[in-house]
Design a protein around this motif. Structure first.
Motif: not given
Lengths: 297, 527
Positions: A44-60, A62-63, A67-73
């Motif tokens: 679930s954590t992985t999926i939440r990172v992919l959704l941009g709901l959580l920000k990963a500490d490191s690693g890359s 792409s969805l 970028d799942p965080w920057a382009d979430a909307t």
């Protein structure tokens, strides 16, 4: 071949807990990808990172090329998500929630919505509070499946469904695949994974431990051999891929790694095989092995 | 009853911050009045004057209850604080019981506990025991505090335990309302409406000699009817205990008669399709928040109408007592007492609205912790539009709330004195609270964005603002302490000179805090 999801070396910590510890995941466009792992392994954590709901500490990560965080909307308009634990607004009806989520995603197919409501046998007039767990999941599933999107992120979507609804769910996902949609399916239901998934990734403690097609994974499992021999076995014990060897006079039983099967059979024939049964490898064994190792840790 | 003790410990563990705050605030406030009273009314003459003016004023009786004898520090404390302490103890009881009964059921957590080795009535018993225990501690603290401040022990404990007994009655009322509907919000709403009704009923009874019996219908009036420091009657406390026992017994019967998760009032089915309004984040926020806005508005309008209609009665005090006028003026800082009374009530309406603003802003947090934010934020909506949709209610909803209550107070007063020309000024004076209300809502937004786990602190801060504004001037707190509350900086309108500066800088502070909160929310993890 393009990739819909590409994750490498993903790390996410919550306080002292390391939920993701260098996770890798590649999902190809157009495939149904099974995402497996014991409870708390980080699915679930992985999926939440992919959704941009959580920000990963490191690693890359792409969805769909973004970028799942920057382009979430932007990305969210092209995907639909079904959480494992669906919470609904107590005073909104199921139909209202389906419409709301669909509209927020950019519209939903009315005919498909009606069709799905019928197939899932869901009463859209009930208020969120009064639905059972399975029915809450159906609400989220209908909302997701009736949307015109490229990617479905499904987090244990069928854990509350009865067997009849489980088969409806499998039909629906198969249809989505046939339409060329990509599905990331986190699941504990092996039959579901076997019938739907083209490839699977197994994770444990925030890391990917196996990934590949089901055939490739089967290859990693062991065949169980039981044989009655003319003479006591010779040299079996020293073979590399043989495990749990039990010899009882002329009776012998052991597990053998798939790639050592040939060598083991050759060693058996030297002692004269009178009868032989072999049990093919099951996915269940593979999963159990990975899950249990987790317990042993 | 099996498992009750475990559930009590669970409740105490969950409430380990909020209950001590209630206990300290309610338990220690009254003791601090005693010294202020000695200072303000040093001699027999000034005390006799106080009795003759404030003690005989029916308008003040609506607010504070009957003044039996204001010539002693104890009698004054019982009059000035008895009712408010009972009111807050009742709120504490209501919130505590609902939090551990219907809210748990509403969220589904009670099902998990209910399936364990836990008796059918254990959750209700644990909730009542926790709230009752807290009430008792508050009552004893008041008693000990006042005794320590030099008042008679029996009066101190009659007052303290009287307050606790009023809290107990509403604890039991809340135990009943928690059984009625499926939602914790409605359970709190019904209980608070009964509380508001009790306040109004006794307001009429306490201020109208011929309707004196009405006050006996209101549990809020009972602590003062025990006449602490005057007659020290214990029997009204017994009445409260009896009422508590009967209500609690009713709650237990209701629990036995219904299913877990269900209410007694039936729910009705909803529509198949969502209305067109439910198409964006604001539509969703409106759907989720409109009920609360309506409820708060009705409550504030009624309260404003009551105060507006008694404002003119304050005139009776003019000229009779320099000190009372001094207190009233310091609270209102205005020329005429009516104006200053209305300005003081405008301040109270501001506090009420600040509570609404805090609740409206923190709705975003309860959506998040209820896991209902996640599916929405996983669609094509930006975090900013989602959070601002909820914060809009703290900003615009507060303006609506203040406008209606200002209008209500203005009309009530205007009709009473036959001069509707005053409506405009009173409306402006009430709306003047808005920037201070925004600051309170913005603090909640800031916590939500930057320290989401500490959002409860927003409530504590509103409580501090309320105490400073309501009791600070009477307690002669120093200016730096008074300045902590944004409401201190609002010009006391009508009456005082209008200056734009405080509005501008309070609004600026609010904008900055809202901005920081939204920016923080954009950057943090959800959940």
């Amino acid at each position: 071949m393009t990739t819909a999801i590409s994750v490498s070396g993903l790390v996410k910590t919550f306080g002292r807990t390391r939920a993701l510890d260098g996770l890798d995941l590649t999902v190809r466009t157009g495939e149904v990808h099974g995402f497996l792992g014991p409870n708390g392994s980080g699915k679930s954590t992985t999926i939440r990172v992919l959704l941009g709901l959580l920000k990963a500490d490191s690693g890359s990560a792409s969805l769909l090329g973004g970028d799942p965080w920057a382009d979430a909307t932007e990305l969210h308009r092209r995907l639909a998500y079904v959480p494992g634990d669906v919470s609904l607004w107590p005073n909104l009806s199921g139909g209202e929630v389906i419409d709301l989520l669909g509209r927020l995603r950019g519209g939903l197919d009315k005919r498909r919505r009606a069709d799905l409501l019928e197939r899932f046998d869901l009463d859209p007039r009930k208020k969120g509070r009064t639905y059972s767990k399975g029915n809450r999941q159906k609400v989220a599933l209908v909302a997701a499946l009736a949307s015109d999107v490229e990617l479905l992120l499904l987090d244990e979507p069928s854990s509350g469904l009865d067997p009849l609804m489980e088969s409806v769910f499998q039909e629906c996902v198969a249809e989505e695949r046939d339409r060329g949609r990509t599905v990331l399916l986190s699941s504990h239901i092996l039959a579901e994974v076997e019938s739907l998934c083209d490839r699977v990734s197994i994770i444990r403690a925030g890391r990917t431990v196996e990934t590949g097609t089901l055939a490739e994974l089967r290859h990693l499992t062991r065949t169980t051999i039981t044989a009655e021999l003319a003479t006591p076995p010779n040299g079996l014990a020293s073979l590399a891929g043989v495990h749990d060897l039990k010899v009882n006079d002329h009776q012998v039983s052991f597990d053998v790694d798939s790639h050592e099967l040939d060598a083991a059979l050759r060693a058996l024939t030297l002692s004269g095989v009178r009868s032989l049964t072999s049990q093919p490898p099951t996915l269940e064994e593979l999963f159990m092995r990975h899950y249990q190792e987790d317990v042993a840790r | 009853m099996t498992g009750t003790w475990t559930l009590i410990r669970l409740a105490l563990r969950r409430d380990r911050i909020i209950l001590p705050i209630w206990i300290v605030l309610l338990g220690l406030t009254p003791a601090s009045t005693v010294a202020a009273y000695e200072q303000l009314y040093p001699d027999a003459a000034s005390r006799a004057m106080l009795n003759a003016s404030a003690g005989a004023n029916p308008s003040l009786a609506v607010l504070y209850g009957p003044a039996y004898d204001l010539s002693t520090a104890g009698g004054f404390t019982a009059w000035r604080y008895g009712l408010f302490l009972a009111l807050f103890a009742a709120l504490m009881g209501i919130f505590t019981v609902t939090r551990h009964t219907r809210a748990e059921e509403d969220s589904g957590r009670l099902e998990l506990i209910g399936s364990g080795v836990v008796g059918r009535h254990a959750a209700l018993t644990a909730a009542i025991a926790t709230a009752a225990g807290a009430n008792l501690v508050i009552g004893l603290s008041i008693g000990l505090g006042l005794t320590g401040a030099g008042l008679s022990a029996s009066g101190s404990f009659v007052l303290g335990l009287g307050v606790a007994s009023a809290g107990l009655v509403f604890t039991a009322i809340s135990a009943v309302t928690a059984q009625l509907t499926e939602y914790s919000r409605s359970a709190n709403g019904i209980a608070c409406a009964i509380l508001g009704g009790s306040f109004l009923v006794r307001g009429v009874g306490d201020s109208t000699v011929s309707l004196d019996w009405l006050s006996w219908l209101s549990p809020l009036a009972w602590p003062q009817r025990a006449k602490p420091f005057i007659d020290d009657q214990w029997w009204p406390l017994g009445l409260a205990v009896l009422a508590t026992a009967m209500l609690a017994a009713g709650a237990y019967r209701l629990v036995s008669r219904r299913d877990l998760g269900a209410g007694l009032l039936p729910g009705k089915p909803g529509p198949v399709n969502a209305p067109a309004s439910l198409s964006n984040t604001f539509g969703l926020a409106w759907r989720l928040q409109r009920g609360a806005l309506l409820g708060w508005t009705i409550g504030a309008v009624v309260m404003a109408a009551v105060f507006g209609s008694i404002a003119n009665g304050i005139v009776d005090l003019v000229g009779s007592n320099e000190q009372i006028r001094e207190i009233m003026q310091r609270m209102g800082a205005a020329q005429t007492l009516v104006d200053s009374f209305i300005a003081a009530i405008a301040g109270m309406l501001g506090i009420v609205t600040a509570m609404y603003a805090t609740q409206a802003a923190l709705r975003a947090r309860s959506e998040e912790t209820g896991e209902r934010a996640e599916p929405v934020l996983a669609t094509g909506v930006s975090r900013i539009s989602w959070v601002t949709s909820h914060l809009a209610f703290a900003v615009v909803g507060s303006a609506v709330l203040l406008a209606f209550s200002g209008l209500s107070m203005g009309l009530a007063h205007g009709l009473r004195v036959g001069d509707l020309g005053q409506v405009g000024g009173i409306l402006v004076g009430t709306l003047a609270q808005l920037p201070a209300v925004w600051v309170a809502g913005a603090v909640a937004a800031l916590l939500f964005g930057l320290l989401p786990k500490a959002t409860t602190a927003a409530w504590a801060l509103v409580g501090v603002f309320a105490l400073i504004t309501l009791f600070g001037p009477a307690l002669r707190l120093s200016q730096p302490v008074l300045d902590v509350s944004p409401f201190t900086h609002v010009p006391k309108l009508p009456g005082a000179e209008f200056t734009a500066t405080p509005f501008l800088w309070l609004s600026a502070v609010a904008i900055v805090l809202f901005g920081l909160g939204i920016a923080g929310f954009r950057r943090r993890d959800i959940g």
